[in-house]
Scaffold this active site. Structure first.
Site, PDB file in Angstrom:
ATOM      1  N   PHE A  13       5.015   0.195   7.061  1.00 31.92           N
ATOM      2  CA  PHE A  13       5.870  -0.990   6.982  1.00 31.92           C
ATOM      3  C   PHE A  13       6.369  -1.201   5.543  1.00 31.92           C
ATOM      4  O   PHE A  13       7.514  -1.597   5.328  1.00 31.92           O
ATOM      5  CB  PHE A  13       5.114  -2.219   7.468  1.00 31.92           C
ATOM      6  CG  PHE A  13       4.746  -2.165   8.916  1.00 31.92           C
ATOM      7  CD1 PHE A  13       5.709  -2.284   9.899  1.00 31.92           C
ATOM      8  CD2 PHE A  13       3.429  -1.975   9.315  1.00 31.92           C
ATOM      9  CE1 PHE A  13       5.385  -2.227  11.250  1.00 31.92           C
ATOM     10  CE2 PHE A  13       3.088  -1.920  10.659  1.00 31.92           C
ATOM     11  CZ  PHE A  13       4.066  -2.043  11.625  1.00 31.92           C
ATOM     12  N   CYS A  54       1.414   2.697   3.492  1.00 32.55           N
ATOM     13  CA  CYS A  54       1.704   1.783   4.599  1.00 32.55           C
ATOM     14  C   CYS A  54       3.111   2.038   5.143  1.00 32.55           C
ATOM     15  O   CYS A  54       4.088   1.974   4.400  1.00 32.55           O
ATOM     16  CB  CYS A  54       1.580   0.337   4.113  1.00 32.55           C
ATOM     17  SG  CYS A  54       2.275  -0.886   5.233  1.00 32.55           S
ATOM     18  N   TYR A  74       0.882  -1.157   0.000  1.00 26.27           N
ATOM     19  CA  TYR A  74       0.000   0.000   0.000  1.00 26.27           C
ATOM     20  C   TYR A  74       0.926   1.215   0.000  1.00 26.27           C
ATOM     21  O   TYR A  74       1.905   1.249   0.756  1.00 26.27           O
ATOM     22  CB  TYR A  74      -0.870   0.072   1.251  1.00 26.27           C
ATOM     23  CG  TYR A  74      -1.764  -1.110   1.522  1.00 26.27           C
ATOM     24  CD1 TYR A  74      -2.342  -1.843   0.481  1.00 26.27           C
ATOM     25  CD2 TYR A  74      -2.053  -1.478   2.831  1.00 26.27           C
ATOM     26  CE1 TYR A  74      -3.170  -2.922   0.750  1.00 26.27           C
ATOM     27  CE2 TYR A  74      -2.885  -2.550   3.109  1.00 26.27           C
ATOM     28  CZ  TYR A  74      -3.432  -3.279   2.063  1.00 26.27           C
ATOM     29  OH  TYR A  74      -4.250  -4.348   2.337  1.00 26.27           O
TER      30      TYR A  74
END
Length: 316
Positions: free
Chosen positions: A100, A98, A95
């Site tokens: 991470f 995101c 994503y």
């Protein structure tokens, strides 16, 4: 190596520009500037007959300029692994916003590892239906699936730097701090209000191979869902003031640097890359701008942007 060739080119250009005159600007100083040099007029020069610089002095100046240029270029050079250790056919399922996923991208970009991106629809997740693992990031390297951002980075680090030690206690402590503390502060800040949630998902919807209908759904349904999720996370992690928690975390990191350019010293280490990676998706959103304006993290973040450099993503 590309970094060495770049440094040699910079040095050659600097030598061509050296003049034995007052007011010369060292390339190292010029390279560090983000805006025009001082506009104060240079001092009045004496007549040409009295401005002769001895050859030895000119040679010393040239050597100093060359050394400074090489050092500056080397400090900003990416840490690309040897060709025989360079991972091949790397694909990141992610994503865009995101933290991470951005942590993995920071590692790939800093080490100049070419990779492709598959933007996953956060609602349908159709792009990762082939995998039993239903979260992102997922990284495939020559068809091998790697999951969990910290595990991905550990595995890649061992492959590209097999002689490096991953047991540095200070580095490990701050990597855990990123995963266990810093990331939990981000969602309540990114999705703090409905307008901030829409700002984030507007960015996400424009960075994927989505149809018009999917973009609309991702932006509005995704923003609404994450707005509600952020409220639950705020309660779960006992966050009373989103921005205050973000500012406190940013200043905690700056204190950990203890005056160094990076936690790794003269170059970023894995903890630097982790912090930079998770902050990158918010940097130019309202929450990130507030963070830089209200804490002392801006200088370090700029150094990290310079060190990580341009993305090594393969554009398709």
């Amino acid at each position: 190596m590309r970094s060495l060739r770049s440094a040699q080119t910079l040095a050659f250009r600097s030598l061509r520009s050296v003049r034995p005159l007052h007011g010369a600007v060292p390339p190292a100083a010029a390279a560090g500037a983000r805006s025009c040099a001082s506009l104060v007029p240079p001092p009045r020069l004496p007549p040409p007959s009295s401005r002769v610089v001895p050859p030895g002095v000119a040679g010393a100046v040239s050597f100093s300029l060359t050394f400074a240029t090489l050092a500056a270029a080397e400090a900003k050079a990416k840490e690309r692994p040897p060709t025989d250790l360079l991972p091949q056919n790397v694909v990141l399922y992610q994503y865009q916003a995101c933290p991470f996923c951005n942590k993995v991208r920071a590692f790939l970009d800093y080490h100049d590892i070419p990779y492709k991106i598959v933007e996953v629809n956060p609602l349908s997740k159709k792009e990762i239906k082939w995998s039993d693992y239903k979260k992102v990031p997922i990284l495939t390297v020559d068809g091998e699936q790697l999951v969990d951002s910290s595990d991905i980075i550990n595995i890649l680090q061992r492959r590209i730097r097999p002689d490096d030690d991953l047991t540095n206690e200070d580095e490990a402590k701050w990597r855990r701090w990123v995963d266990e503390h810093l990331v939990h502060i981000l969602s309540p800040n990114i999705y703090r209000t409905t307008s901030e949630a829409l700002e984030s998902f507007d960015y996400i919807s424009k960075h994927g191979n989505f149809s018009f209908t999917e973009r609309f759904a991702v932006k509005y349904a995704g923003a609404a869902a994450m707005y509600m999720v952020s409220k639950k996370l705020k309660k779960k992690y006992n966050i009373t003031d989103e921005r205050a928690s973000l500012y406190e975390a940013a200043n905690t990191w700056v204190e950990a640097l203890d005056g160094r350019d990076f936690l790794g010293g003269s170059k970023p280490n894995l903890a630097d890359l982790a912090v930079f990676g998770v902050l990158r998706p918010i940097r130019y959103l309202r929450s990130g701008k507030d963070m830089v304006e209200n804490t002392k993290i801006g200088d370090w973040y700029q150094r990290m942007e310079d060190a990580v450099g341009e993305p090594s993503r393969i554009q398709e």
